[in-house]
Design an enzyme around this catalytic site. Structure first.
Site, short mmCIF file in Angstrom:
data_model
loop_
_atom_site.label_atom_id
_atom_site.label_comp_id
_atom_site.label_asym_id
_atom_site.label_seq_id
_atom_site.Cartn_x
_atom_site.Cartn_y
_atom_site.Cartn_z
CG HIS A 212 -16.57 3.92 -25.93
ND1 HIS A 212 -16.82 2.63 -26.45
CD2 HIS A 212 -15.19 4.04 -25.59
CE1 HIS A 212 -15.48 2.05 -26.44
NE2 HIS A 212 -14.52 2.94 -26.02
CB SER A 213 -15.93 4.11 -29.84
OG SER A 213 -15.17 3.66 -30.90
CD GLN A 214 -21.05 3.92 -34.93
OE1 GLN A 214 -21.64 3.20 -34.11
NE2 GLN A 214 -21.71 4.20 -36.19
N GLY B 291 -15.53 8.93 -31.51
CA GLY B 291 -15.15 8.62 -33.12
C GLY B 291 -14.46 9.84 -33.65
#
Length: 348
Positions: free
Chosen positions: A182-184, A209
């Site tokens: 998730h994300s970064q 990201g």
């Protein structure tokens, strides 16, 4: 409900410093959940984004079941990790560098209440953050629980270097696995697959990201000179100082509410260590990632990766923002991911 057994251990890390004052740095804490009845061959590794720790996978800020236990109850071995220098993984300032917190207004605008001030077109569609009258804002009990869980964290590329090494050590310890990022944490999925070819069996990149190469929207740090990451990835033909990757940006976006994508310029090089890894890029309807996650999927496809890009609203799941694993319908999204894996993995 099945019983779930828990094991806590560390992977990676190295001793550093002069004799008499050595410390260990770069190690990563792992919590493994194993149900009594394991029905899937490969474990899931859940990798969180910036400012988050493994707690975000364990429960929601309003006390509901988190994804880690949900997947364990559905027959998966699950590893949740605290990135090096974060959470239960020791931060050594002399060796890891400075860490930074995310301020309350940024968290409110991007994560919990974009509908009240978000600066992107999809923000007004956000409806799923839990809470009361002032939900998504400081002072609401659910927001306060969420913000209390936020930690100062490293920027890239230091976080990429540490997490690639620790992630590779984890795969050496547990064997082939599926990554849920998730994300970064999405950056680390590409780096782990590149470091251990054949040990990453699939990647479910939830709002990873991005976008590739350069963030023209939020100016979020160093350019990703390897396309998806700042740290090197393995391309064919190889990348070198004399022959770097080159990029070009779309003249016009695909639609007015979307970002212009960066792609490789000229004949694209292939990401050879990701070529045989099934990849899902999943994006929520009301997240700021809705503007640019299609660029990540397009970049992967151009580089020879088998990738499927799905917007949650196209499968009937609406109103979610970037922290979708914590929102009111979080288990509906977990069930979608579980079904996606069933359709893309063999269990022999």
């Amino acid at each position: 409900m099945p019983s779930i057994h828990r094991r806590n251990f560390f992977v990676g890390g190295a001793y550093a410093g002069p004799p008499g004052s050595r410390v260990m740095h770069g190690q990563m804490h792992v919590e493994m959940l194993t149900p009594d009845l394991v029905t899937h061959r490969y474990p899931l590794v859940l990798i969180c984004g910036k400012a988050q720790t493994a707690t975000g996978w364990m429960t929601t800020p309003d006390g509901r079941q988190g994804w880690a236990e949900w997947f364990a109850e559905h027959g998966w071995r699950v590893c949740v990790v605290d990135q090096p220098a974060r959470g239960r993984s020791a931060w050594q300032p002399e060796w890891n560098g400075a860490v930074k917190p995310l301020p309350v207004p940024l968290v409110e605008n991007l994560f919990t209440a974009p509908e009240d001030g978000g600066s992107y077109p999809q923000a007004q569609l956000h409806t799923r953050w839990p809470g009361g009258k002032h939900k998504g804002h400081a002072g609401d009990p659910v927001f306060d629980q969420f913000y209390a869980s936020q930690v100062a964290s490293l920027d890239n590329p230091e976080s990429e270097r540490l997490m690639q090494a620790a992630g590779a050590a984890l795969l050496d310890e547990i064997g082939p696995a599926i990554l849920l990022t998730h994300s970064q944490g999405g950056l680390f999925g590409w780096l782990m697959a590149d470091a251990r070819p054949g040990k990453v069996m699939a990647i479910m990149a939830v709002e990873p990201g991005g976008p590739p190469y350069q963030d023209d929207l939020y100016k979020s740090g160093a350019d990703r000179i390897s396309g998806l990451t700042t740290e090197p990835l393995t391309y064919d033909p190889p990348v070198s100082v004399a022959s770097p990757l080159q990029f070009e940006q779309q003249a016009e976006p695909d639609a007015p509410e979307l970002a212009r994508c960066w792609l490789q310029k000229g004949t694209p090089r292939r990401l050879v260590n990701l070529a045989n890894v099934p990849v899902l890029v999943l994006t929520a309807e009301a997240s700021y990632h809705a503007m640019f996650d299609h660029c990540t999927a397009r970049y992967l496809s151009q580089a020879g990766v088998s990738v499927q890009f799905i917007r949650l609203q196209d499968v009937g799941i609406t109103g979610n923002g970037h922290m979708l694993m914590l929102e009111e319908n979080s288990l509906d999204i977990a069930a979608f991911l579980d079904a996606w894996l069933s359709g893309h993995m063999t269990e022999e």
